[in-house]
Scaffold this active site. Sequence first.
Site, mmCIF file in Angstrom:
data_model
loop_
_atom_site.group_PDB
_atom_site.id
_atom_site.type_symbol
_atom_site.label_atom_id
_atom_site.label_comp_id
_atom_site.label_asym_id
_atom_site.label_seq_id
_atom_site.Cartn_x
_atom_site.Cartn_y
_atom_site.Cartn_z
ATOM 1 N N ASP A 269 0.672 -0.386 -11.127
ATOM 2 C CA ASP A 269 1.396 0.495 -10.219
ATOM 3 C C ASP A 269 0.722 0.377 -8.850
ATOM 4 O O ASP A 269 -0.444 -0.016 -8.760
ATOM 5 C CB ASP A 269 1.338 1.931 -10.742
ATOM 6 C CG ASP A 269 2.012 2.910 -9.811
ATOM 7 O OD1 ASP A 269 3.128 2.618 -9.341
ATOM 8 O OD2 ASP A 269 1.418 3.972 -9.547
ATOM 9 N N ASP B 94 1.007 2.807 -5.576
ATOM 10 C CA ASP B 94 0.490 4.039 -4.962
ATOM 11 C C ASP B 94 -0.271 4.869 -5.996
ATOM 12 O O ASP B 94 0.269 5.224 -7.043
ATOM 13 C CB ASP B 94 1.650 4.853 -4.378
ATOM 14 C CG ASP B 94 2.500 4.013 -3.427
ATOM 15 O OD1 ASP B 94 1.918 3.363 -2.541
ATOM 16 O OD2 ASP B 94 3.742 3.996 -3.586
#
Length: 197
Positions: free
Chosen positions: A14, A16
């Site tokens: 992922d 952020d």
Amino acid sequence: MGEHKVRKRAVFLDRDGVLNRPVVRDGRPFPPGRLEEFELYPEVVDGCAQLKEAGFLLVVVTNQPDVGRGTQTRPPIDAMHARLRAAIPSLDAIEVCFHAGAAYGEPCDCRKPKPGMLLGAAATYEIDLSESFLIGDRWRDVDCAHAAGCRAVFIDHHYQESLREKPEFAVSNFSDAVRAILNTMPRNHLSTPTTRD
């Protein structure tokens, strides 16, 4: 003579809250809106190098629905990803879902928790999802990992939201996530038996 293809292992990342610091408001994380706000966590470059050295493909999988919702444009995101690639040259791919989401009339199969980005990368790069991991910091990442058949490594930043499924590993930072993954690997590559005369 037939060829036997070895499927690869991957770590899906992922963006952020895993690779870069999110913007946190009222206990909830949001993506940085401008390139000036895009700041990698200090341990990420070394951690990615360790995963690469261990033989994993590295694939970023990120939801960026603000583009579909009209509150963000593509150029700042493209600039952030250019910076990401420059800082972490070991990345194999960056997969992005720009769709707004079903609640905004733009459903899709790629927005996490749907597994579309992982399934697409698995087909492109011949990845064995059952031998792969997803490192994330939200419930969507954990659910996505399980929907794709991966193991979930959850970085707990104590956001004001709850998990829906239990991850295989829960850690407090990227370095610990890398350590958890590397600790699952067999250590027999140096254990060739020796014989005595």
